[in-house]
Design a protein around this motif. Structure first.
Motif, short mmCIF file in Angstrom:
data_model
loop_
_atom_site.label_atom_id
_atom_site.label_comp_id
_atom_site.label_asym_id
_atom_site.label_seq_id
_atom_site.Cartn_x
_atom_site.Cartn_y
_atom_site.Cartn_z
N THR A 1 -8.55 -12.43 0.65
CA THR A 1 -8.11 -11.69 -0.53
C THR A 1 -8.05 -10.21 -0.20
O THR A 1 -8.65 -9.76 0.78
N SER A 2 -7.32 -9.46 -1.02
CA SER A 2 -7.18 -8.03 -0.77
C SER A 2 -7.22 -7.28 -2.09
O SER A 2 -7.08 -7.87 -3.16
N TRP A 3 -7.42 -5.98 -2.02
CA TRP A 3 -7.36 -5.11 -3.19
C TRP A 3 -6.89 -3.73 -2.75
O TRP A 3 -7.02 -3.35 -1.59
N GLN A 4 -6.36 -3.01 -3.68
CA GLN A 4 -5.76 -1.71 -3.40
C GLN A 4 -6.83 -0.64 -3.28
O GLN A 4 -7.79 -0.60 -4.04
N ARG A 5 -6.64 0.23 -2.28
CA ARG A 5 -7.50 1.41 -2.12
C ARG A 5 -6.62 2.60 -1.76
O ARG A 5 -5.68 2.47 -0.96
N PHE A 6 -6.93 3.75 -2.33
CA PHE A 6 -6.10 4.93 -2.13
C PHE A 6 -6.69 5.90 -1.12
O PHE A 6 -6.08 6.91 -0.81
N ALA A 7 -7.90 5.61 -0.61
CA ALA A 7 -8.55 6.50 0.34
C ALA A 7 -7.73 6.58 1.63
O ALA A 7 -7.33 5.56 2.18
N LYS A 8 -7.52 7.80 2.11
CA LYS A 8 -6.72 7.99 3.32
C LYS A 8 -7.57 8.01 4.59
O LYS A 8 -7.07 7.72 5.67
N GLN A 9 -8.85 8.36 4.46
CA GLN A 9 -9.70 8.51 5.63
C GLN A 9 -10.71 7.37 5.79
O GLN A 9 -11.49 7.37 6.72
N ALA A 10 -10.73 6.40 4.89
CA ALA A 10 -11.73 5.33 4.94
C ALA A 10 -11.43 4.34 6.05
O ALA A 10 -10.26 4.07 6.38
N GLU A 11 -12.49 3.79 6.63
CA GLU A 11 -12.35 2.74 7.63
C GLU A 11 -11.98 1.42 6.94
O GLU A 11 -12.25 1.22 5.76
N ALA A 12 -11.37 0.50 7.71
CA ALA A 12 -10.99 -0.82 7.21
C ALA A 12 -10.02 -0.75 6.03
O ALA A 12 -9.97 -1.66 5.20
N VAL A 13 -9.27 0.34 5.94
CA VAL A 13 -8.22 0.48 4.92
C VAL A 13 -6.90 0.66 5.64
O VAL A 13 -6.75 1.57 6.47
N SER A 14 -5.94 -0.20 5.36
CA SER A 14 -4.64 -0.12 6.02
C SER A 14 -3.62 -0.82 5.11
O SER A 14 -3.92 -1.20 3.99
N TRP A 15 -2.41 -1.00 5.61
CA TRP A 15 -1.38 -1.68 4.83
C TRP A 15 -1.60 -3.18 4.92
O TRP A 15 -1.61 -3.76 5.99
N VAL A 16 -1.80 -3.82 3.76
CA VAL A 16 -2.08 -5.26 3.71
C VAL A 16 -1.17 -5.90 2.66
O VAL A 16 -0.70 -5.23 1.74
N TRP A 17 -0.96 -7.19 2.81
CA TRP A 17 -0.13 -7.93 1.86
C TRP A 17 -0.96 -8.32 0.65
O TRP A 17 -2.06 -8.83 0.76
N SER A 18 -0.42 -8.06 -0.54
CA SER A 18 -1.06 -8.46 -1.79
C SER A 18 -0.26 -9.60 -2.41
O SER A 18 0.87 -9.41 -2.86
N SER A 19 -0.87 -10.79 -2.46
CA SER A 19 -0.18 -11.94 -3.09
C SER A 19 -0.11 -11.76 -4.60
O SER A 19 0.79 -12.28 -5.25
N THR A 20 -1.06 -10.99 -5.17
CA THR A 20 -1.05 -10.73 -6.61
C THR A 20 0.15 -9.89 -7.01
O THR A 20 0.85 -10.18 -7.99
#
Length: 319
Positions: A77-96
């Motif tokens: 599962t995935s969820w949206q995050r707007f942080a630009k400098q956070a680790e483990a945050v990248s472009w991911v597919w959202s089925s929702t």
């Protein structure tokens, strides 16, 4: 008997109480504000500690909720995050949302008997490191080492990768999963094998060592290594995969998944595991009261914040 109180630190207790009794923002500042004598720094140190989260999830909670049989379900599962400098945050597919978005993605392995939903392990996906398929293989191997013997392992078409199917064959586990129409069975694409709506065939998928059965219904295809299953039996087994979708929903709505604002991947992993621990506590307690987990959480919201973590007696009795 293992002393659960020694394994759960005061900071862990406070974090779990906050997740259980209040559906607030899952930040250290918001959770610490629920207590008179607790600083947000102590919760922040908890999230950044080298605590063995996956092992403790298993030892304290999950291992005490299982019984023989059941099904292992694998999904992400995935969820949206707007942080630009956070680790483990990248472009991911959202089925929702049906599109690519910037956010975090987690792979979860869960056990179910059709009613009870027990998280076995989870992994936070990080771009440039292990793929979701590799993370899934890692969790399946851990489940085998822990003595879990499911009736079937269930997953969607993303996890019908050759690495996972071959691993499940080595583990001698049966599986049922969706499969994409462009996969090759005995050298021929599945979508080219049947012109009619229904169909089934046995053979070997490309680079998969054991023989499988593929069943078609309309534009959907399923695969299993239990060749004795007919179409109706296979679909009946696969329907139990819906249990993990319900688990993702309750984790996001009630236990803070997707609400952690920590920048470090270590802290995000700690928060995810604490959410799974809170789910286990709430599930055992709600079962004992004959309530749904949503009704149970609603009742907790109206109660004052306790000083000690309740509901641990359910796990002491199961030890």
């Amino acid at each position: 008997m293992v002393n659960l109180n020694l394994q759960i630190t005061p900071a862990m207790q406070a974090y779990l109480i906050g997740l259980l009794f209040r559906n607030t923002r899952s930040t250290c500042l918001c959770l610490a504000s629920l207590f008179d004598k607790l600083s947000h720094d102590s919760l922040n140190r908890l999230l950044h500690s080298d605590f063995p989260w996956s092992r403790r999830l298993w030892e304290i909670f999950a291992s005490r909720m299982l019984h023989s049989g059941g099904w292992l379900v694998l999904d992400d599962t995935s969820w949206q995050r707007f942080a630009k400098q956070a680790e483990a945050v990248s472009w991911v597919w959202s089925s929702t949302n049906g599109k690519v978005q910037r956010g975090s993605q987690v792979v979860l392995l869960m056990w179910t008997d059709g009613k009870r939903k027990v998280p076995i392990a989870c992994r936070l996906w990080e771009k440039g490191k292990k793929s979701k398929v590799e993370l899934a293989c890692q969790m399946l191997q851990e489940a085998k080492q822990r003595g879990i013997e499911p009736n079937y392992v269930l997953f969607d078409s993303w996890y019908t990768a050759k690495q996972i199917l071959n691993l499940l064959g080595e583990l001698e586990w049966k599986y049922v999963g969706r499969i994409k129409s462009n996969r090759l069975l005995d050298g021929k694409q599945l979508k080219q094998r049947w012109q009619q709506r229904f169909g089934q065939a046995e053979g070997k998928l490309k680079r998969v060592r054991e023989e499988v059965k593929v069943i078609k219904d309309g534009k959907k295809y399923w695969v299993t290594n239990d060749r004795l299953l007919n179409a109706a039996q296979l679909k009946q087994q696969y329907r139990r995969r819906q249990q993990i979708e319900e688990t993702f929903r309750v984790l996001k709505q009630e236990f803070g998944w997707g609400n952690c604002r920590a920048r470090k991947a270590k802290a995000q992993k700690a928060h995810l595991h604490l959410g799974l621990m809170a789910l286990c506590l709430a599930q055992q307690a709600s079962e004992s009261k004959g309530q749904t987990i949503y009704a149970f959480k609603q009742a907790l919201f109206r109660q004052p914040i306790p000083e000690q973590l309740p509901f641990l007696e359910h796990f002491k009795d199961a030890a």
